[in-house]
Design a protein around this motif. Sequence first.
Motif, PDB file in Angstrom:
ATOM      1  N   UNK A  16       0.843  -1.195   0.000  1.00  0.00           N
ATOM      2  CA  UNK A  16       0.000   0.000   0.000  1.00  0.00           C
ATOM      3  C   UNK A  16       0.879   1.246   0.000  1.00  0.00           C
ATOM      4  N   UNK A  17       0.615   2.148  -0.950  1.00  0.00           N
ATOM      5  CA  UNK A  17       1.303   3.442  -1.003  1.00  0.00           C
ATOM      6  C   UNK A  17       0.255   4.535  -0.846  1.00  0.00           C
ATOM      7  N   UNK A  18       0.530   5.489   0.023  1.00  0.00           N
ATOM      8  CA  UNK A  18      -0.408   6.567   0.297  1.00  0.00           C
ATOM      9  C   UNK A  18       0.275   7.901   0.044  1.00  0.00           C
ATOM     10  N   UNK A  19      -0.431   8.792  -0.638  1.00  0.00           N
ATOM     11  CA  UNK A  19       0.127  10.104  -0.962  1.00  0.00           C
ATOM     12  C   UNK A  19      -1.006  11.116  -1.009  1.00  0.00           C
ATOM     13  N   UNK A  20      -0.651  12.402  -1.019  1.00  0.00           N
ATOM     14  CA  UNK A  20      -1.636  13.463  -1.195  1.00  0.00           C
ATOM     15  C   UNK A  20      -1.103  14.427  -2.236  1.00  0.00           C
ATOM     16  N   UNK A  21      -1.942  14.737  -3.218  1.00  0.00           N
ATOM     17  CA  UNK A  21      -1.543  15.651  -4.274  1.00  0.00           C
ATOM     18  C   UNK A  21      -1.678  17.104  -3.844  1.00  0.00           C
ATOM     19  N   UNK A  22      -1.256  18.001  -4.724  1.00  0.00           N
ATOM     20  CA  UNK A  22      -1.358  19.446  -4.455  1.00  0.00           C
ATOM     21  C   UNK A  22      -2.807  19.887  -4.276  1.00  0.00           C
ATOM     22  N   UNK A  24      -4.917  18.383  -2.544  1.00  0.00           N
ATOM     23  CA  UNK A  24      -5.309  17.821  -1.260  1.00  0.00           C
ATOM     24  C   UNK A  24      -6.187  16.587  -1.393  1.00  0.00           C
ATOM     25  N   UNK A  25      -6.085  15.898  -2.528  1.00  0.00           N
ATOM     26  CA  UNK A  25      -6.771  14.630  -2.734  1.00  0.00           C
ATOM     27  C   UNK A  25      -5.832  13.511  -2.287  1.00  0.00           C
ATOM     28  N   UNK A  26      -6.353  12.598  -1.492  1.00  0.00           N
ATOM     29  CA  UNK A  26      -5.565  11.436  -1.096  1.00  0.00           C
ATOM     30  C   UNK A  26      -5.512  10.453  -2.255  1.00  0.00           C
ATOM     31  N   UNK A  27      -4.362   9.812  -2.404  1.00  0.00           N
ATOM     32  CA  UNK A  27      -4.166   8.802  -3.437  1.00  0.00           C
ATOM     33  C   UNK A  27      -3.593   7.563  -2.763  1.00  0.00           C
ATOM     34  N   UNK A  28      -4.279   6.446  -2.966  1.00  0.00           N
ATOM     35  CA  UNK A  28      -3.824   5.187  -2.394  1.00  0.00           C
ATOM     36  C   UNK A  28      -3.600   4.217  -3.548  1.00  0.00           C
ATOM     37  N   UNK A  29      -2.410   3.656  -3.622  1.00  0.00           N
ATOM     38  CA  UNK A  29      -2.085   2.695  -4.669  1.00  0.00           C
ATOM     39  C   UNK A  29      -1.915   1.328  -4.027  1.00  0.00           C
ATOM     40  N   UNK A  30      -2.691   0.369  -4.532  1.00  0.00           N
ATOM     41  CA  UNK A  30      -2.548  -1.023  -4.118  1.00  0.00           C
ATOM     42  C   UNK A  30      -1.730  -1.732  -5.177  1.00  0.00           C
ATOM     43  N   UNK A  31      -0.669  -2.402  -4.783  1.00  0.00           N
ATOM     44  CA  UNK A  31       0.130  -3.201  -5.704  1.00  0.00           C
ATOM     45  C   UNK A  31       0.093  -4.636  -5.211  1.00  0.00           C
ATOM     46  N   UNK A  32      -0.450  -5.521  -6.052  1.00  0.00           N
ATOM     47  CA  UNK A  32      -0.565  -6.928  -5.698  1.00  0.00           C
ATOM     48  C   UNK A  32       0.828  -7.520  -5.509  1.00  0.00           C
ATOM     49  N   UNK A  33       1.045  -8.206  -4.401  1.00  0.00           N
ATOM     50  CA  UNK A  33       2.358  -8.754  -4.089  1.00  0.00           C
ATOM     51  C   UNK A  33       2.758  -9.900  -5.012  1.00  0.00           C
ATOM     52  N   UNK A  34       1.783 -10.582  -5.623  1.00  0.00           N
ATOM     53  CA  UNK A  34       2.100 -11.711  -6.497  1.00  0.00           C
ATOM     54  C   UNK A  34       2.193 -11.315  -7.960  1.00  0.00           C
ATOM     55  N   UNK A  35       1.293 -10.447  -8.413  1.00  0.00           N
ATOM     56  CA  UNK A  35       1.230 -10.122  -9.847  1.00  0.00           C
ATOM     57  C   UNK A  35       1.815  -8.755 -10.183  1.00  0.00           C
ATOM     58  N   UNK A  36       2.071  -7.932  -9.191  1.00  0.00           N
ATOM     59  CA  UNK A  36       2.533  -6.545  -9.361  1.00  0.00           C
ATOM     60  C   UNK A  36       1.504  -5.662 -10.065  1.00  0.00           C
ATOM     61  N   UNK A  40      -5.214   2.403  -8.469  1.00  0.00           N
ATOM     62  CA  UNK A  40      -5.199   3.710  -7.818  1.00  0.00           C
ATOM     63  C   UNK A  40      -6.597   4.068  -7.329  1.00  0.00           C
ATOM     64  N   UNK A  41      -6.673   4.555  -6.097  1.00  0.00           N
ATOM     65  CA  UNK A  41      -7.922   5.027  -5.517  1.00  0.00           C
ATOM     66  C   UNK A  41      -7.696   6.453  -5.031  1.00  0.00           C
ATOM     67  N   UNK A  42      -8.641   7.341  -5.339  1.00  0.00           N
ATOM     68  CA  UNK A  42      -8.515   8.747  -4.946  1.00  0.00           C
ATOM     69  C   UNK A  42      -9.750   9.174  -4.178  1.00  0.00           C
TER      70      UNK A  42
END
Length: 67
Positions: A16-22, A24-36, A40-42
């Motif tokens: 799980x990667x979490x970030x916030x853009x300029x 102020x929208x949150x961005x969460x990236x899920x990367x599957x551990x098996x398939x890569x 992206x969810x905002x």
Amino acid sequence: MRNSTKLKTLLIKYTVSLDMGDDEQFKLILTDKQTNEANLFEGKSYSMVLSKAYSYLLKELKKFPQH
């Protein structure tokens, strides 16, 4: 369900990667551990993006039939 429980459940299958853009929208990236495969969810809040990601996980799990 508490956000910490949702996050812990997501971390079993995904990185799980979490970030916030300029904007102020949150961005969460899920990367599957098996398939890569990444998704992206905002949203306007941490809780919102976490809920979207958790719903995605549940939908993905339903694709596999239970015995």
